[in-house]
Design an enzyme around this catalytic site. Structure first.
Site, PDB file in Angstrom:
ATOM      1  N   HIS A 127       3.753   2.873  -9.283  1.00 19.48           N
ATOM      2  CA  HIS A 127       3.136   1.834 -10.116  1.00 19.48           C
ATOM      3  C   HIS A 127       2.696   0.625  -9.302  1.00 19.48           C
ATOM      4  CE1 HIS A 127       3.594   3.825 -13.939  1.00 19.48           C
ATOM      5  NE2 HIS A 127       4.799   4.189 -13.567  1.00 19.48           N
ATOM      6  N   GLU A 128       3.286   0.420  -8.143  1.00 15.57           N
ATOM      7  CA  GLU A 128       2.883  -0.698  -7.280  1.00 15.57           C
ATOM      8  C   GLU A 128       1.638  -0.368  -6.452  1.00 15.57           C
ATOM      9  OE1 GLU A 128       3.932  -3.864  -6.906  1.00 15.57           O
ATOM     10  OE2 GLU A 128       5.433  -3.674  -8.477  1.00 15.57           O
ATOM     11  N   SER A 129       1.634   0.809  -5.817  1.00 18.55           N
ATOM     12  CA  SER A 129       0.578   1.082  -4.833  1.00 18.55           C
ATOM     13  C   SER A 129      -0.064   2.461  -4.949  1.00 18.55           C
ATOM     14  CB  SER A 129       1.171   0.974  -3.428  1.00 18.55           C
ATOM     15  OG  SER A 129       2.105   2.023  -3.219  1.00 18.55           O
ATOM     16  N   SER A 178       6.833  -3.977 -12.041  1.00 17.19           N
ATOM     17  CA  SER A 178       6.437  -2.609 -12.403  1.00 17.19           C
ATOM     18  C   SER A 178       7.656  -1.729 -12.655  1.00 17.19           C
ATOM     19  CB  SER A 178       5.561  -1.994 -11.315  1.00 17.19           C
ATOM     20  OG  SER A 178       6.295  -1.861 -10.119  1.00 17.19           O
TER      21      SER A 178
END
Length: 159
Positions: A55-57, A130
């Site tokens: 969800h971050e990257s 996230s």
């Protein structure tokens, strides 16, 4: 002639940056995180870490996001330049004692070491919005489905 030399040097630099970039496959990243000791670290499973990193990257080591406050977030775990690394622009605490650009390559051990420092704080993985939104309290076994490993969980993590 000098213009061609500049073009060649520019292309060579871009190729080096591109070659060192990596978007991890889910199970490949799971194995890397497990080898680095994150399965069960501070009570969090590799599933927690995978969910957060996705969800971050999107598992992209070169991902950079710019925030309205002028700080930026770097790498697979999106580590913030105001707190964790120095990007040479944002005033920073640089609590991981590293250059933010070192977070933008396939060598994620430094990212992991910094993330461990963050998780060791009182906020744990809740330091990542996230993780709170998409991962905390959810069944994370899907993140390891088809991977050659087992989920380690700690019930105290899930409110």
């Amino acid at each position: 002639m000098q213009a061609w030399g500049t073009v060649v040097v520019t292309l060579a630099i871009l190729m080096v940056v591109t070659v060192d970039a990596k978007i991890y496959e889910r199970c490949e990243l799971a194995a890397r995180l497990e080898r680095a000791g994150l399965n069960g670290y501070k009570g969090y499973s590799v599933g927690d870490w995978l969910c957060m990193a996705h969800h971050e990257s999107g598992f992209d080591t070169t991902f950079v996001d710019h925030n309205p406050d002028g700080s930026s977030e770097y790498g697979i775990f999106q580590l913030n330049s105001a707190w964790w690394c120095d990007n040479g622009i944002t005033p920073t605490k640089n609590l991981c004692h590293m250059d933010c650009h070192d977070l933008l390559n396939r060598h994620i051990l430094d990212d992991i070491m910094c993330a461990k420092k963050i998780v060791s704080s009182q906020n744990g993985l809740s330091a990542w919005t996230s993780w709170r939104r998409h991962c905390s309290g959810h069944d994370l076994s899907q993140w390891l489905k088809g991977c050659a490993m087992q989920v380690k969980t700690d019930p105290k993590n899930y409110p």
